[in-house]
Design an enzyme around this catalytic site. Structure first.
Site, short mmCIF file in Angstrom:
data_model
loop_
_atom_site.label_atom_id
_atom_site.label_comp_id
_atom_site.label_asym_id
_atom_site.label_seq_id
_atom_site.Cartn_x
_atom_site.Cartn_y
_atom_site.Cartn_z
N CYS A 113 0.79 -1.07 -0.17
CA CYS A 113 0.01 -0.08 0.04
C CYS A 113 0.70 1.10 0.10
CB CYS A 113 -0.88 -0.09 1.30
SG CYS A 113 -2.05 -1.31 0.98
N HIS A 239 -3.64 7.05 2.72
CA HIS A 239 -3.87 5.70 1.81
C HIS A 239 -5.19 5.42 2.22
CE1 HIS A 239 -3.90 1.80 0.78
NE2 HIS A 239 -3.78 1.39 1.96
N ASN A 269 -9.87 -0.43 -0.68
CA ASN A 269 -8.46 -0.31 -0.70
C ASN A 269 -8.06 -0.86 -1.99
OD1 ASN A 269 -5.82 -0.47 -0.08
ND2 ASN A 269 -6.07 -1.50 1.64
N1 ACO Z 1 -19.02 -8.68 8.28
C1 ACO Z 1 -19.14 -8.75 9.41
N2 ACO Z 1 -18.47 -9.16 10.50
C2 ACO Z 1 -17.26 -9.19 10.45
C3 ACO Z 1 -16.59 -9.01 9.14
C4 ACO Z 1 -17.58 -8.62 7.94
N3 ACO Z 1 -17.06 -8.50 6.65
N4 ACO Z 1 -15.38 -9.02 9.27
C5 ACO Z 1 -15.16 -9.25 10.68
N5 ACO Z 1 -16.06 -9.34 11.19
C6 ACO Z 1 -16.49 -9.72 12.75
C7 ACO Z 1 -15.24 -10.43 13.17
O1 ACO Z 1 -15.50 -11.89 13.13
C8 ACO Z 1 -15.57 -10.08 14.81
O2 ACO Z 1 -16.63 -10.94 15.32
P1 ACO Z 1 -16.49 -11.38 16.91
O3 ACO Z 1 -16.54 -10.09 17.75
O4 ACO Z 1 -17.68 -12.35 16.73
O5 ACO Z 1 -15.34 -12.18 16.86
C9 ACO Z 1 -15.93 -8.77 14.89
O6 ACO Z 1 -16.45 -8.42 13.47
C10 ACO Z 1 -14.91 -7.86 15.20
O7 ACO Z 1 -13.61 -8.15 14.21
P2 ACO Z 1 -12.26 -7.28 14.26
O8 ACO Z 1 -11.32 -7.74 13.50
O9 ACO Z 1 -12.00 -7.12 15.59
O10 ACO Z 1 -12.90 -5.82 13.79
P3 ACO Z 1 -12.02 -4.53 13.59
O11 ACO Z 1 -12.95 -3.35 14.39
O12 ACO Z 1 -10.96 -4.53 13.92
O13 ACO Z 1 -12.50 -4.13 12.30
C11 ACO Z 1 -10.84 -4.11 9.98
C12 ACO Z 1 -11.73 -4.95 11.26
C13 ACO Z 1 -11.89 -3.12 9.37
C14 ACO Z 1 -10.13 -5.07 9.23
C15 ACO Z 1 -10.01 -3.16 10.92
O14 ACO Z 1 -9.29 -3.98 11.88
C16 ACO Z 1 -9.04 -2.44 9.92
O15 ACO Z 1 -9.37 -1.55 9.13
N6 ACO Z 1 -7.77 -3.00 9.96
C17 ACO Z 1 -6.66 -2.20 9.15
C18 ACO Z 1 -6.82 -2.61 7.71
C19 ACO Z 1 -5.62 -1.95 7.14
O16 ACO Z 1 -5.33 -0.50 7.28
N7 ACO Z 1 -4.92 -2.42 6.27
C20 ACO Z 1 -3.97 -1.53 5.46
C21 ACO Z 1 -3.02 -2.09 4.75
S1 ACO Z 1 -3.50 -3.17 3.61
C22 ACO Z 1 -2.34 -3.66 2.60
O17 ACO Z 1 -1.12 -3.31 2.68
C23 ACO Z 1 -2.37 -4.66 1.34
#
Ligand code: ACO
Length: 312
Positions: A113, A239, A269
């Site tokens: 990214c 980003h 993304n």
């Molecule tokens: N739909 C519904 N529920 C979901 C989904 C979905 N698509 N995905 C995960 N959940 C659930 C999980 O199973 C979990 O359920 P549980 O509480 O019953 O176990 C709950 O949602 C919370 O999951 P978390 O992973 O803790 O959710 P979080 O609030 O952290 O959000 C996210 C996830 C959006 C991925 C966030 O962590 C994020 O944006 N992280 C950074 C990603 C990023 O910046 N990547 C950048 C670089 S990418 C690259 O370099 C290629």
């Protein structure tokens, strides 16, 4: 020795997949995706549409915008991690597609990214050294290639697309690529990486925590290095990984909401293409204007992070 921006272009595949489309094929909801990420839709390349197809389309538009042909360019650098062919470089294939009749260097950079910042960093060094007159930078990604359709936590996050910028050598150091900084830390690579079977492996919460720290850190560093503050910057284009990361980072830096350019709702993304796609969107829609200063901080797999200051 500096540069100036003389052309830009972008390409988004025709197919649009909305959050509602995801609701039909996996256990997710529009509400969850919007709340956690700000994403509403993403573009996906057709099955036979490649990274080279998208990169070439964006490059052709940038050349048209600059009123140039590929033979007027001296160097092509492509930021990508999703090329279907292991070799040759996407940049070299783009030369072939666009019908280059002269020989010139072309290569790819792999910074996930942060890839486009790495490309800008290389271009700045080449301009500073006086080595090239016109450089085309392309960010092109087919992230849909890496989607694990059984993993809802990563499947909804990514999109495909490409963008291109053309810079020309200039004697002014106040235009074009003004400053860049890039960093990497290989100790953290397991947090976010591609697997041997070509899927995205990501610890979302840990990646989130790193992103909200490293994006503002890179932005602060480059502003200090350039001797400017948030008041001097017209647009911040972080980003486009997640709306919450974008807003928290920008606000921590003192940028008001109206200075933050957001396309994550439309493109999701697109990794190495995200910043250049957002910049093209801003230019196409008359938001970003000639002479304005854009700050582009990014963060990604590696870990890699960095920032660029570009005067339009
Ligand atoms: N739909 C519904 N529920 C979901 C989904 C979905 N698509 N995905 C995960 N959940 C659930 C999980 O199973 C979990 O359920 P549980 O509480 O019953 O176990 C709950 O949602 C919370 O999951 P978390 O992973 O803790 O959710 P979080 O609030 O952290 O959000 C996210 C996830 C959006 C991925 C966030 O962590 C994020 O944006 N992280 C950074 C990603 C990023 O910046 N990547 C950048 C670089 S990418 C690259 O370099 C290629």
């Amino acid at each position: 020795m500096g540069s100036r921006l003389i052309g830009y272009g972008s390409y988004l595949p025709e197919k649009v997949m909305t959050n509602q489309d995801f609701e039909k094929i996996m256990d997710t909801s529009d509400e969850w995706i919007v709340q956690r990420t700000g994403m509403r839709q993403r573009h996906f390349a057709a099955e036979n549409e490649t990274v080279v197809d998208m990169a070439s389309a964006a490059a052709a538009r940038a050349l048209e915008n600059a009123k140039l042909t590929i033979d007027d360019i001296d160097l092509v650098i492509v930021a990508t991690t999703s090329s279907e062919l292991d070799f040759p470089a996407v940049g070299v294939q783009v030369l072939g597609r666009l019908g280059a009749t002269k020989n010139m260097p072309a290569f790819d950079v792999s910074g996930a990214c942060t890839g486009f910042i790495y490309a800008l960093h290389c271009a700045r060094a080449f301009f500073t050294a006086g080595m090239h007159r016109r450089i085309m930078l392309i960010g092109a990604e087919k992230m849909s290639r890496f989607i694990d359709w059984t993993d809802r936590s990563t499947a909804v996050l990514f999109g495909d697309g490409a963008g291109a910028l053309i810079f020309e050598h200039s004697t002014s150091s106040y235009s074009g690529i003004i400053d860049t900084v890039v960093m990497s830390d290989g100790r953290e690579f397991e947090m976010l990486h591609g697997s041997m079977d070509h899927h995205i492996i990501m610890n979302g919460p840990e990646t989130y925590k790193k992103a909200v720290t490293l994006i503002p850190a890179a932005a602060s560093y480059i502003m200090e290095h350039a001797g400017i503050t948030a008041d001097n910057v017209d647009w911040i284009i972080p980003h486009q990984a997640n709306l919450r990361i974008i807003q928290s980072g920008a606000q921590r830096l003192g940028f008001p909401l109206e200075k933050i350019l957001v396309t994550v709702d439309k493109h999701a993304n697109t990794s190495g293409a995200s910043g250049v796609l957002a910049l093209s969107y801003g230019l196409d829609n008359g938001l970003i204007k000639k002479g304005q200063l854009v700050l582009y901080p990014a963060f990604g797999s590696g870990l890699t992070w960095g920032a660029a200051l570009v005067r339009i």
